[in-house]
Design a protein around this motif. Structure first.
Motif, short mmCIF file in Angstrom:
data_model
loop_
_atom_site.label_atom_id
_atom_site.label_comp_id
_atom_site.label_asym_id
_atom_site.label_seq_id
_atom_site.Cartn_x
_atom_site.Cartn_y
_atom_site.Cartn_z
N ALA A 1 10.77 -18.65 -12.34
CA ALA A 1 10.75 -17.21 -12.04
C ALA A 1 10.53 -17.08 -10.54
O ALA A 1 9.68 -17.78 -9.98
N MET B 1 17.99 -14.71 -16.22
CA MET B 1 16.89 -14.16 -15.43
C MET B 1 17.42 -13.47 -14.16
O MET B 1 16.84 -12.50 -13.69
N ALA C 1 11.36 -16.22 -18.94
CA ALA C 1 11.73 -17.37 -18.10
C ALA C 1 11.16 -18.66 -18.69
O ALA C 1 11.85 -19.68 -18.78
N TRP D 1 18.52 -10.21 -15.35
CA TRP D 1 17.32 -9.42 -15.65
C TRP D 1 16.81 -8.75 -14.38
O TRP D 1 16.57 -7.53 -14.35
N PHE E 1 8.99 -10.80 -17.75
CA PHE E 1 9.86 -11.63 -16.93
C PHE E 1 9.41 -13.09 -16.97
O PHE E 1 10.22 -14.00 -17.18
#
Length: 365
Positions: free
Chosen positions: A127, A268, A120, A271, A116
């Motif tokens: 993030a 994101m 990002a 995600w 992650f």
């Protein structure tokens, strides 16, 4: 002549980059091999997700995006390897907590090489920190938020359509609801830097005037501020999110998933959303499957709609990440409209009734 849907065209364009690789994947053979392998898995998993029923679809959907993320890191990341998800379920121990109130937490690795965080960073996106509920993540995700017609918590903030403008030595943005049928009104008082981090803390929030005009959407508020000597375009650049794909057509002011985080890149947000759905589908199957029953759950139809649009949304976002666009001049309006007073409205109604036609009760200067 064969006609491709936009999503099919995105996938073909992405597949072509396995031969002509972008970024560092085209310069480093090790990165190039990883890029091609991860993209092949992305495409296979995305196709598998479309064949799966709603009960199992979140798992291949998330892992398709995860493999696309590995390809993006191989092409644009500082290092090509990622370690771990970087996200996890925040377990409360209370089995009665509803699906939308269940939480996902950020689990960053020490070196920032979790998937992650690495994706990002490759996208130049913040993030999120701490934890956030599924409802908040879903509501903040462009292209998904309008599907959630559940009663929205006031702390879940949706993206807002935006027009940039300058008038009378002040710059700003007019904000509109993206929802065709808003579940709740966004109060102008909610337009603050804590949940809409691209709005300066010094901005004035007013619901009676604005820049530009969107048809058939609800004006929420206009934020304006003194540019403090900065050039207008420099002051406004980077405050809105745009897309070249079909996920959303206009500029959006993005929201954060909690008060301690910045607004994330749309990829994101998707995600985090798909990770959350895959976790709940895998580890809470009874709760998940019951949530998909339209005879018992108000969430069933929104979840099914979300899972139906997700493959195309993921393809569009990955396409935009693989083919980044160079900055362009911003569309900045120099006119504004103001709502009419009660006396002015009464006069407009009187004149309109005599003329027998219709016209817009907005004043443009």
């Amino acid at each position: 002549m064969t006609s491709l849907t936009p999503a099919q065209a995105y996938r073909l364009d992405i597949r072509k980059t396995r031969a002509v690789k972008p970024g560092r994947a085209g310069e480093d053979p090790e990165r190039g091999v990883l890029y091609s392998a991860a993209l092949r898995q992305f495409e296979d998993l995305l196709t598998s997700s479309e064949a799966a029923g709603h009960a199992g679809r979140p798992v291949p959907l998330f892992y398709a995006l995860s493999q696309a993320g590995r390809a993006l890191v191989a092409a644009f990341g500082d290092t090509p390897i990622v370690n771990g998800h970087g996200l996890g379920e925040h377990r409360s121990g209370d089995a009665t907590v509803g699906l939308l109130d269940r939480r996902i937490r950020r689990v960053a690795t020490k070196h920032g090489d979790d998937a992650f965080g690495a994706v990002a960073a490759a996208l130049g996106s913040p993030a999120f920190t701490g934890s956030a509920s599924l409802g908040s993540i879903w509501t903040s995700t462009p292209g998904a938020s309008d599907l959630l017609d559940h009663d929205l918590d006031s702390s879940w903030c949706p993206p807002l359509l935006a027009c940039l403008g300058v008038h009378d030595k002040r710059v700003g943005m007019s904000l509109y609801s993206t929802a065709r049928r808003p579940r709740r009104s966004v109060d102008p008082k909610e337009i603050s830097g804590s949940r809409y981090p691209r709005v300066p803390d010094a901005a004035s929030i007013d619901d009676s005037w604005g820049f530009g005009h969107f048809e058939n959407v609800k004006h929420v508020a206009t934020a304006s501020w003194d540019p403090a000597g900065n050039q207008v375009e420099d002051e406004l650049r980077g405050r809105l999110s745009r897309t070249r794909g079909d996920l959303y057509d206009d500029a959006l002011l993005l929201s954060s998933v909690n008060e301690d985080s910045d607004a994330m890149h749309p990829l994101m947000s998707w995600w985090a959303l798909l990770f959350a759905l895959s976790i709940f589908a895998r580890y809470h199957p009874t709760l998940w499957v019951s949530s998909l029953d339209p005879d018992r759950s108000r969430l069933a139809v929104p979840i099914q709609a979300l899972l139906d649009v997700a493959p195309d949304a993921v393809a569009a976002l990955v396409w935009e990440a693989v083919f980044p666009e160079k900055p362009k001049s911003l569309p900045i309006l120099t006119s504004y409209w103001s709502r009419l007073s009660a006396e002015e409205l009464a006069e407009f109604d009187r004149v309109r009734s005599k003329r027998g036609d219709d016209f817009c009760a907005l004043r443009t200067t």
